[in-house]
Design a protein around this motif. Structure first.
Motif: not given
Length: 123
Positions: A16-20, A93-94, A98-101, A115-117
């Motif tokens: 998972s690129f997003l997890a990394q 972050t700026e 991130y939302m992790m289940f 999502l963007y902040p």
């Protein structure tokens, strides 16, 4: 879940690129606050599906397509999970929020989205 458990769990998701990316960012911002909610999978799936529908219909122009795609994919994985109880970890972050289940029984990552902040303020 502790910060270390979250970090180790993210790093274990090699495909998972997003997890990394999330793991790297979490390491770069050790002062960031990692929030946690534990609920049933059904409750969190329903809540975040409803939030997605509302945001898509009312605020569609504010969201990037990649944000919506990321959110939709995370909900799809969450709804098909066999987890009974889920831990939702969030941090911002700026650049991204991130939302992790996580499956609380196995401590394995079920899904993740960002999502963007400016679009994550009510999540």
């Amino acid at each position: 879940m502790t910060r270390e458990q979250v970090l180790n769990g993210l790093q274990a998701e090699k495909e998972s690129f997003l997890a990394q990316e999330c793991a790297t960012v979490l390491q770069q911002y050790p002062e960031s606050i990692l929030k946690e909610i534990v609920q049933t999978r059904e409750y969190l799936t329903g809540l975040y599906t409803t939030k997605l529908r509302i945001n898509k219909s009312l605020k569609r122009s504010f969201f990037e397509n990649e944000e919506i795609s990321s959110w939709e994919e995370a909900i799809k994985k969450l709804s098909s999970s066999s987890a009974k109880e889920v831990c939702l970890n969030t941090f911002s972050t700026e650049e991204k929020a991130y939302m992790m289940f996580w499956d609380t029984a196995t401590r394995k990552l079920i899904s993740i989205f960002y999502l963007y902040p400016e679009n994550a303020q009510d999540l």
